[in-house]
Design a protein around this motif. Structure first.
Motif, PDB file in Angstrom:
ATOM      1  N   GLY A 134       0.817  -1.212   0.000  1.00 55.34           N
ATOM      2  CA  GLY A 134       0.000   0.000   0.000  1.00 55.34           C
ATOM      3  C   GLY A 134       0.849   1.259   0.000  1.00 55.34           C
ATOM      4  O   GLY A 134       0.545   2.231  -0.693  1.00 55.34           O
ATOM      5  N   ASP A 135       1.935   1.254   0.787  1.00 52.47           N
ATOM      6  CA  ASP A 135       2.831   2.408   0.833  1.00 52.47           C
ATOM      7  C   ASP A 135       3.541   2.593  -0.505  1.00 52.47           C
ATOM      8  O   ASP A 135       3.651   3.711  -1.005  1.00 52.47           O
ATOM      9  CB  ASP A 135       3.866   2.239   1.955  1.00 52.47           C
ATOM     10  CG  ASP A 135       3.215   2.190   3.323  1.00 52.47           C
ATOM     11  OD1 ASP A 135       2.153   2.814   3.511  1.00 52.47           O
ATOM     12  OD2 ASP A 135       3.778   1.523   4.219  1.00 52.47           O
ATOM     13  N   ALA A 136       4.034   1.492  -1.065  1.00 54.96           N
ATOM     14  CA  ALA A 136       4.714   1.561  -2.365  1.00 54.96           C
ATOM     15  C   ALA A 136       3.751   2.048  -3.441  1.00 54.96           C
ATOM     16  O   ALA A 136       4.114   2.862  -4.295  1.00 54.96           O
ATOM     17  CB  ALA A 136       5.291   0.200  -2.743  1.00 54.96           C
ATOM     18  N   PHE A 137       2.516   1.587  -3.379  1.00 56.89           N
ATOM     19  CA  PHE A 137       1.531   1.983  -4.382  1.00 56.89           C
ATOM     20  C   PHE A 137       1.194   3.470  -4.276  1.00 56.89           C
ATOM     21  O   PHE A 137       1.078   4.158  -5.290  1.00 56.89           O
ATOM     22  CB  PHE A 137       0.265   1.134  -4.270  1.00 56.89           C
ATOM     23  CG  PHE A 137      -0.665   1.334  -5.419  1.00 56.89           C
ATOM     24  CD1 PHE A 137      -0.378   0.793  -6.662  1.00 56.89           C
ATOM     25  CD2 PHE A 137      -1.810   2.079  -5.280  1.00 56.89           C
ATOM     26  CE1 PHE A 137      -1.224   0.996  -7.749  1.00 56.89           C
ATOM     27  CE2 PHE A 137      -2.669   2.289  -6.353  1.00 56.89           C
ATOM     28  CZ  PHE A 137      -2.367   1.748  -7.583  1.00 56.89           C
ATOM     29  N   GLU A 138       1.042   3.971  -3.058  1.00 55.75           N
ATOM     30  CA  GLU A 138       0.761   5.399  -2.874  1.00 55.75           C
ATOM     31  C   GLU A 138       1.909   6.251  -3.407  1.00 55.75           C
ATOM     32  O   GLU A 138       1.683   7.278  -4.046  1.00 55.75           O
ATOM     33  CB  GLU A 138       0.503   5.716  -1.398  1.00 55.75           C
ATOM     34  CG  GLU A 138      -0.810   5.173  -0.881  1.00 55.75           C
ATOM     35  CD  GLU A 138      -2.021   5.700  -1.639  1.00 55.75           C
ATOM     36  OE1 GLU A 138      -2.071   6.909  -1.945  1.00 55.75           O
ATOM     37  OE2 GLU A 138      -2.928   4.897  -1.940  1.00 55.75           O
ATOM     38  N   GLU A 139       3.139   5.808  -3.170  1.00 48.05           N
ATOM     39  CA  GLU A 139       4.299   6.535  -3.696  1.00 48.05           C
ATOM     40  C   GLU A 139       4.336   6.458  -5.219  1.00 48.05           C
ATOM     41  O   GLU A 139       4.667   7.427  -5.891  1.00 48.05           O
ATOM     42  CB  GLU A 139       5.599   5.994  -3.102  1.00 48.05           C
ATOM     43  CG  GLU A 139       5.829   6.416  -1.674  1.00 48.05           C
ATOM     44  CD  GLU A 139       5.884   7.928  -1.488  1.00 48.05           C
ATOM     45  OE1 GLU A 139       6.486   8.636  -2.325  1.00 48.05           O
ATOM     46  OE2 GLU A 139       5.318   8.413  -0.499  1.00 48.05           O
ATOM     47  N   LEU A 140       3.995   5.297  -5.761  1.00 40.28           N
ATOM     48  CA  LEU A 140       3.965   5.136  -7.213  1.00 40.28           C
ATOM     49  C   LEU A 140       2.983   6.130  -7.832  1.00 40.28           C
ATOM     50  O   LEU A 140       3.297   6.799  -8.813  1.00 40.28           O
ATOM     51  CB  LEU A 140       3.587   3.697  -7.568  1.00 40.28           C
ATOM     52  CG  LEU A 140       3.562   3.366  -9.053  1.00 40.28           C
ATOM     53  CD1 LEU A 140       4.153   1.982  -9.280  1.00 40.28           C
ATOM     54  CD2 LEU A 140       2.154   3.412  -9.580  1.00 40.28           C
ATOM     55  N   LEU A 141       1.804   6.248  -7.239  1.00 35.43           N
ATOM     56  CA  LEU A 141       0.819   7.210  -7.738  1.00 35.43           C
ATOM     57  C   LEU A 141       1.340   8.641  -7.626  1.00 35.43           C
ATOM     58  O   LEU A 141       1.151   9.439  -8.540  1.00 35.43           O
ATOM     59  CB  LEU A 141      -0.496   7.072  -6.974  1.00 35.43           C
ATOM     60  CG  LEU A 141      -1.336   5.842  -7.271  1.00 35.43           C
ATOM     61  CD1 LEU A 141      -2.559   5.803  -6.363  1.00 35.43           C
ATOM     62  CD2 LEU A 141      -1.764   5.797  -8.727  1.00 35.43           C
ATOM     63  N   ALA A 142       2.006   8.947  -6.516  1.00 35.41           N
ATOM     64  CA  ALA A 142       2.547  10.297  -6.331  1.00 35.41           C
ATOM     65  C   ALA A 142       3.620  10.603  -7.373  1.00 35.41           C
ATOM     66  O   ALA A 142       3.652  11.709  -7.935  1.00 35.41           O
ATOM     67  CB  ALA A 142       3.116  10.442  -4.921  1.00 35.41           C
ATOM     68  N   VAL A 143       4.484   9.634  -7.656  1.00 35.51           N
ATOM     69  CA  VAL A 143       5.525   9.812  -8.677  1.00 35.51           C
ATOM     70  C   VAL A 143       4.880  10.041 -10.037  1.00 35.51           C
ATOM     71  O   VAL A 143       5.281  10.936 -10.790  1.00 35.51           O
ATOM     72  CB  VAL A 143       6.485   8.597  -8.706  1.00 35.51           C
ATOM     73  CG1 VAL A 143       7.328   8.574  -9.973  1.00 35.51           C
ATOM     74  CG2 VAL A 143       7.363   8.588  -7.468  1.00 35.51           C
ATOM     75  N   MET A 144       3.862   9.251 -10.346  1.00 39.92           N
ATOM     76  CA  MET A 144       3.191   9.396 -11.631  1.00 39.92           C
ATOM     77  C   MET A 144       2.481  10.748 -11.745  1.00 39.92           C
ATOM     78  O   MET A 144       2.560  11.405 -12.770  1.00 39.92           O
ATOM     79  CB  MET A 144       2.210   8.241 -11.847  1.00 39.92           C
ATOM     80  CG  MET A 144       2.888   6.899 -12.080  1.00 39.92           C
ATOM     81  SD  MET A 144       1.717   5.524 -12.199  1.00 39.92           S
ATOM     82  CE  MET A 144       0.871   5.901 -13.736  1.00 39.92           C
ATOM     83  N   LYS A 145       1.806  11.160 -10.682  1.00 40.03           N
ATOM     84  CA  LYS A 145       1.071  12.426 -10.711  1.00 40.03           C
ATOM     85  C   LYS A 145       2.006  13.621 -10.842  1.00 40.03           C
ATOM     86  O   LYS A 145       1.628  14.647 -11.403  1.00 40.03           O
ATOM     87  CB  LYS A 145       0.211  12.562  -9.462  1.00 40.03           C
ATOM     88  CG  LYS A 145      -0.999  11.653  -9.477  1.00 40.03           C
ATOM     89  CD  LYS A 145      -1.803  11.750  -8.209  1.00 40.03           C
ATOM     90  CE  LYS A 145      -2.986  10.791  -8.257  1.00 40.03           C
ATOM     91  NZ  LYS A 145      -3.761  10.810  -7.016  1.00 40.03           N
ATOM     92  N   ALA A 146       3.225  13.477 -10.338  1.00 45.88           N
ATOM     93  CA  ALA A 146       4.202  14.572 -10.410  1.00 45.88           C
ATOM     94  C   ALA A 146       4.870  14.671 -11.779  1.00 45.88           C
ATOM     95  O   ALA A 146       5.524  15.655 -12.079  1.00 45.88           O
ATOM     96  CB  ALA A 146       5.264  14.392  -9.324  1.00 45.88           C
ATOM     97  N   ASP A 147       4.700  13.665 -12.597  1.00 46.12           N
ATOM     98  CA  ASP A 147       5.326  13.641 -13.919  1.00 46.12           C
ATOM     99  C   ASP A 147       4.296  14.044 -14.969  1.00 46.12           C
ATOM    100  O   ASP A 147       3.229  13.429 -15.069  1.00 46.12           O
ATOM    101  CB  ASP A 147       5.860  12.232 -14.205  1.00 46.12           C
ATOM    102  CG  ASP A 147       6.601  12.162 -15.512  1.00 46.12           C
ATOM    103  OD1 ASP A 147       5.928  12.005 -16.565  1.00 46.12           O
ATOM    104  OD2 ASP A 147       7.835  12.248 -15.495  1.00 46.12           O
TER     105      ASP A 147
END
Length: 155
Positions: A134-147
């Motif tokens: 869940g933590d990795a997935f939330e970070e993945l979404l944040a990385v994607m949203k920032a790009d």
């Protein structure tokens, strides 16, 4: 009857103990939103069962149900394959990373950028061996949203 309920409860509890993914959606999931652990998940699932609303919620997309959402599917995929996804992200390629891209609907022309971006953010996505999906997935979404190129895929 009590024996059947006890067996059903134990079966349900063991499935939630194996993976802390929760009861899904429905009124129980809404009531116990933000709670984690076996007891709240069993109570949420039981509430869903008592009210019989989960099928309706899934059909109508209400009560937190988004059964065909790419983000929901990708999250479940990471729950089941976290170590393999982490391995592929660290290499910037691989079957599990490709499957994740497909689940997010990343177009072929954006895949190389998706792979590279995740690889460059590996330590953010997976800061330790104890990182939860869940933590990795939330970070993945944040990385994607920032790009700029990947934000559209992150919902």
């Amino acid at each position: 009857m009590k024996r059947i309920l006890a067996i059903a409860s134990l079966t349900l509890a063991s499935s939630f103990a194996a993976a802390d993914i929760g009861p899904g959606c429905g009124v129980g999931a809404v009531i116990f939103k933000g709670s984690s652990g076996l007891v709240p998940h069993v109570l949420a699932a039981t509430t869903n069962g008592i009210y019989g609303n989960q099928t309706f919620a899934m059909s109508t997309g209400t009560l937190g149900c988004q059964p065909n959402s790419p983000i929901t599917l990708a999250s479940m995929y990471m729950d089941e394959n976290l170590d393999k996804v982490a391995r592929d992200v660290s290499r910037g390629e691989g079957e599990y990373l490709n499957t994740l891209a497909v689940m997010f609907g990343v177009k072929d022309e954006d895949r190389a950028h998706f792979y590279t971006t995740l690889q460059q953010n590996f330590s953010r996505l997976f800061p330790s061996d104890a990182t939860q999906s869940g933590d990795a997935f939330e970070e993945l979404l944040a990385v994607m949203k920032a790009d700029q190129s990947l934000a559209a895929y992150a919902g």
